[in-house]
Design a protein around this motif. Sequence first.
Motif, short mmCIF file in Angstrom:
data_model
loop_
_atom_site.label_atom_id
_atom_site.label_comp_id
_atom_site.label_asym_id
_atom_site.label_seq_id
_atom_site.Cartn_x
_atom_site.Cartn_y
_atom_site.Cartn_z
N VAL A 1 10.52 58.87 43.42
CA VAL A 1 10.55 59.37 44.80
C VAL A 1 11.50 60.55 44.92
CG1 VAL A 1 11.15 58.77 47.17
CG2 VAL A 1 9.92 57.11 45.75
N ARG A 2 12.67 60.41 44.32
CA ARG A 2 13.65 61.50 44.40
C ARG A 2 13.16 62.73 43.64
NH1 ARG A 2 17.41 57.10 43.73
NH2 ARG A 2 17.52 57.54 41.49
N ARG A 3 12.55 62.51 42.49
CA ARG A 3 12.04 63.65 41.72
C ARG A 3 10.96 64.39 42.48
NH1 ARG A 3 9.59 61.69 36.53
NH2 ARG A 3 9.04 63.89 36.38
N ALA A 4 10.02 63.65 43.10
CA ALA A 4 8.95 64.29 43.85
C ALA A 4 9.51 65.06 45.04
CB ALA A 4 7.95 63.23 44.33
N SER A 5 10.49 64.47 45.72
CA SER A 5 11.08 65.15 46.88
C SER A 5 11.77 66.44 46.45
CB SER A 5 12.08 64.22 47.57
OG SER A 5 11.42 63.06 48.06
N ARG A 6 12.51 66.38 45.36
CA ARG A 6 13.19 67.59 44.89
C ARG A 6 12.20 68.67 44.48
NH1 ARG A 6 16.90 63.84 42.33
NH2 ARG A 6 15.74 64.09 40.38
N TYR A 7 11.11 68.24 43.81
CA TYR A 7 10.12 69.23 43.37
C TYR A 7 9.45 69.90 44.58
CZ TYR A 7 5.87 71.22 41.39
OH TYR A 7 4.85 72.08 41.05
N VAL A 8 9.04 69.11 45.57
CA VAL A 8 8.39 69.67 46.76
C VAL A 8 9.34 70.62 47.48
CG1 VAL A 8 7.51 69.09 49.06
CG2 VAL A 8 6.78 67.76 47.06
N ALA A 9 10.60 70.21 47.57
CA ALA A 9 11.58 71.08 48.24
C ALA A 9 11.77 72.39 47.49
CB ALA A 9 12.90 70.33 48.38
N LEU A 10 11.78 72.31 46.15
CA LEU A 10 11.96 73.52 45.34
C LEU A 10 10.81 74.50 45.53
CD1 LEU A 10 13.48 75.08 43.13
CD2 LEU A 10 12.18 73.76 41.43
N VAL A 11 9.56 73.99 45.39
CA VAL A 11 8.40 74.88 45.55
C VAL A 11 8.34 75.44 46.96
CG1 VAL A 11 5.87 74.97 45.54
CG2 VAL A 11 7.08 73.71 43.75
N SER A 12 8.59 74.58 47.95
CA SER A 12 8.56 75.04 49.34
C SER A 12 9.63 76.10 49.58
CB SER A 12 8.76 73.86 50.29
OG SER A 12 7.76 72.88 50.11
N GLY A 13 10.83 75.85 49.09
CA GLY A 13 11.93 76.78 49.33
C GLY A 13 11.72 78.13 48.68
N VAL A 14 11.32 78.11 47.39
CA VAL A 14 11.09 79.38 46.68
C VAL A 14 9.94 80.14 47.31
CG1 VAL A 14 10.44 80.42 44.48
CG2 VAL A 14 12.06 78.50 44.53
N GLY A 15 8.88 79.44 47.61
CA GLY A 15 7.72 80.12 48.19
C GLY A 15 8.00 80.70 49.56
N LEU A 16 8.68 79.92 50.40
CA LEU A 16 8.97 80.41 51.75
C LEU A 16 9.99 81.55 51.71
CD1 LEU A 16 9.10 77.01 53.69
CD2 LEU A 16 7.28 78.73 53.73
N ALA A 17 10.95 81.48 50.79
CA ALA A 17 11.90 82.60 50.65
C ALA A 17 11.16 83.88 50.26
CB ALA A 17 12.96 82.25 49.62
N LEU A 18 10.23 83.76 49.31
CA LEU A 18 9.44 84.92 48.92
C LEU A 18 8.58 85.39 50.07
CD1 LEU A 18 8.51 86.87 46.70
CD2 LEU A 18 6.84 85.12 45.99
N LEU A 19 8.06 84.45 50.85
CA LEU A 19 7.24 84.81 52.01
C LEU A 19 8.06 85.62 53.01
CD1 LEU A 19 4.74 84.56 53.88
CD2 LEU A 19 5.64 82.33 54.59
N VAL A 20 9.25 85.18 53.27
CA VAL A 20 10.11 85.90 54.23
C VAL A 20 10.41 87.32 53.75
CG1 VAL A 20 12.41 85.93 55.28
CG2 VAL A 20 11.11 83.79 55.16
N LEU A 21 10.70 87.44 52.46
CA LEU A 21 11.00 88.77 51.90
C LEU A 21 9.79 89.69 51.99
CD1 LEU A 21 13.10 87.78 48.75
CD2 LEU A 21 13.93 88.86 50.86
N LEU A 22 8.62 89.17 51.60
CA LEU A 22 7.41 90.00 51.65
C LEU A 22 7.05 90.36 53.08
CD1 LEU A 22 5.24 88.17 48.95
CD2 LEU A 22 6.27 90.44 48.75
N ALA A 23 7.20 89.41 54.01
CA ALA A 23 6.87 89.70 55.41
C ALA A 23 7.81 90.73 56.00
CB ALA A 23 6.92 88.40 56.21
N ALA A 24 9.10 90.63 55.67
CA ALA A 24 10.08 91.54 56.28
C ALA A 24 9.95 92.97 55.77
CB ALA A 24 11.49 91.01 56.01
N PHE A 25 9.69 93.10 54.48
CA PHE A 25 9.72 94.45 53.90
C PHE A 25 8.34 95.09 53.78
CE2 PHE A 25 13.65 92.49 52.40
CZ PHE A 25 14.58 93.44 52.76
N GLN A 26 7.26 94.30 53.74
CA GLN A 26 5.94 94.90 53.55
C GLN A 26 4.89 94.35 54.52
OE1 GLN A 26 4.61 94.79 49.49
NE2 GLN A 26 6.63 95.27 48.65
#
Length: 703
Positions: A6-31
Amino acid sequence: MAQPEVRRASRYVALVSGVGLALLVLLAAFQGIPQLLDASREFWVFTLFVFIGELLPIRVPRGERHEEVSTGLTFSFALVLTAGVAPAVVIQAAASLVAALIRRKPIRRTLFNMGQYTLALAATSGVLKSVESLGRFRGGTEFSVGDLPAMLLAAIVFFVVSRVLTSTAIAIDENDAAPDVIKRDLLFQAMTRGALLALAPVVIVMSQEVGVWLIPLVTLPIGAVFRSANVENLRLVNKLQSSLEQLVELNDLNKHQALHDYLTNLPNRTLFQDRLRQAILQSQRDGHGTTIMIIDLDRFKEINDTLGHHHGDMLLRQVGPRLHDVLRVSDTVARLGGDEFAVLLPNIGTPNAAQDVAKKIQSALERPFKVNAMSLEVEASIGITLYPEHGEDVEGLIRRADVAMYVAKEERTKIQVYSPEHDPHSPGRLALVGELRRAMRNYELDLYYQPQVDLATDRIIGVEALLRWDHPQHGLMTPGQFIPLAEQTGLIKSLSLHVLDLALKQCRHWRDDGLGLTVSVNLPAWNFVDLKLPDEVAGLLKKWNLEPADLVLEITESTIMSDRQGGGEVLTKLSEMGVGLSIDDFGTGYSSLAYLKHLPIREIKIDKSFVINMVEDENDAKIVRSTIDLGRNLGLRVVAEGVESQEILNLLTQLGCQLGQGFFLGRPLPATHLPELIRLRSAQQALSVDPATEDLSLAPNLP
C-alpha cells in the motif's frame, strides 16, 4: 494487499503525479498559455473533441469488469503533431480534470492520469523534435508520406510510456510483476489505444485538405466501431455468463449427485463418512461422544419379490422423512444402499441415550407404509456404535455398527449395541475361529440329542441333533455363540458337514444297537444355496451305510423365503434322494402359503413361542390348531416344539399333532444317555407312570 505494498503504491502514484503536474505547470506557463491565445480554428475543433472524448468514454467489457477507452486520445495526439506538446498537455489536463469533476472520479486517480498523460505526451514531443532535427520530420501545417515513420515512432513512444507508467501502478497495487501486467493487457491496449493513435494523422490531413467540418464524420465510425464491439462483447459476455451459470448449475448438480442417493435424495455413503469425520473432530474438541447407527429393513426383499421393485422404491423414499421426524435437525440420515440406512447422532455418547433414539426410530418404521393404496409393514434391525468407545476411525465405526446390526437381525433383538464378542474381526473372535477349526479337526465338538416323541404311541421315534462346544475357557457354548462367527468367516460349510458326519455316525451306531431312530440336523441358510450339498449329503450317507430316510434336514422358514430359486433347487434334489425335509420355527418367517405347497417339504415344526403359551393364550392356541390342520391337509407331518407341561401335551394330542419335542418329553442328552432314556420310557409305559416324575424317580442320573 499487505501494508508495505500500500505504501509503495501510494508513493509511486504521488511521484508520477507530482513529476507530471510539475512538468505540466512549466509547459503551461512558458509555452502553453501563450500559444492558446493564437490558436487556429483547427486547434479548437481538436480541443472540442478531446473534451467530448473524455466526457463520453466508451466502456468495453473485460471479463467481470469494464474498461473505459477515450476517443479524445486521437485528438490529443493530433494536437501534439500540429501545435506542439505545451498546448496539447494543457488541453488534455483540462479535459481530464473537467471530466473527473463532472463524473465524480477519485481525485487521486485523476491526478495520476494527468501526470502520466503529460509525461507520455512530453516524451512523444521529444521524439518528434529529435527526428525533426535530423530532417526526417518537417512539422508545420502540411504533412506528406515521408512524415508517417516519425508519426508512427512518436505514437509508439506515447503508447509505451503511458502503458509502462500505468502498468507499474497496477503491478504494485496487485503485488504483481510489471512485465506480466504489460503482457496481460498488451493485446487489448494495442487494439484500442493503438488504433486511436493511428487515426491522428488521418484527422489532421482531413482537416487540412478537406475541412474541419468532416472531422465528426471520422469520429462517428470510431464510436460506431467501439459501440458495436461493445454490444457484441456484451452479447458474448451475456452468453458466456449464461454458459457459466449453466456450468455452475451442472457442477452443483453433479456435486449433489456425487454425495446423495439418487432414489431418496438422502446423503450417500461418501457424504455420511465425511460428516462422521467432522463429527469425530468436533467430539475431540468438545469432549462429547457421537453415535452411529446402521439400520436394515427386515422382510424388505419379500416386498420387492412379491410386488416388484417399483413398490419397494416407493417405500424406501418414505424412510428418510420418517426418520427425520423423530431426529434432530443436526442429525444425519443417509442411505448406504439397498434397504440399508445410516444415522449419525452428534453429541450423543452413551449406550442408553443411543438406545432411546433407536427405539424411536424403530417405532417410526413399524407404522404401516402407504404404497399405492396398500398398507405395507416392515421392521428394522439397528446396530449401534459409539465414538470413542467402539473406535476412533470412520471405517471402523461403520463396520462395527454393521456387525451389531447383523447380530440384532440374527438374534432378533432388533436393537444391538456393538460388542467385541460378536465381531469376527476382533482379536478375541479371530482367536475363537482358530480354536473352532482346531476343535473340528480334533473332534472336540459334541452333539446332544433331544427326543422327538410320537404323541399317539408315546414312543421316541427320532432325535434332533444339537451342537455343543465344551470350550476350555468359555465353558459349554451353544450354537448361537459361534455359528454366526462361522458364517461370517466362511467356516460354516466345513462346520455343517462336520456336524452331519457326527450325527450320521451316531445314527449308524444306534441302528447297529437295534434303535431305529431318525436324526434331524438343522443346517444354516448358507448350505441350502450350495448346489454341492446334495452330493455331499449322499456321500456321507454312503459312508455310514444309511438310507436317505434316516436323515431329516431342518431349514428355517426365513431361509426358504430369502432364496427361493437357489434354495428350491437344492431342496428338490435332496427330496428326490429321499432325505426328509422339515421347516423349523414354522410361523415366524412370514412366508406365503402359496410357496409352501410347491416346496418338497415332508414336515413342519411349530415354533415353541406359540406352543409354550397355548394353554393360557387363546390366540396362540388358534395358531397351533390352524398349523396342525394345515399340515394335515397338505399331507405333512407336524412336530410341536416347546412341550413343557402335561397340559400342553394333552392339548396337542387332542388337536391331532403327530410329534412333540420339549423339556417335558426329554431334554437334550449326550448320545450315550439316549438308550437309557428309551428304556426308562418303555418302563413308564408298562407301569403307567406319569412322565412328569421321570427325572426324579426313574432317571436320577440323566442330565
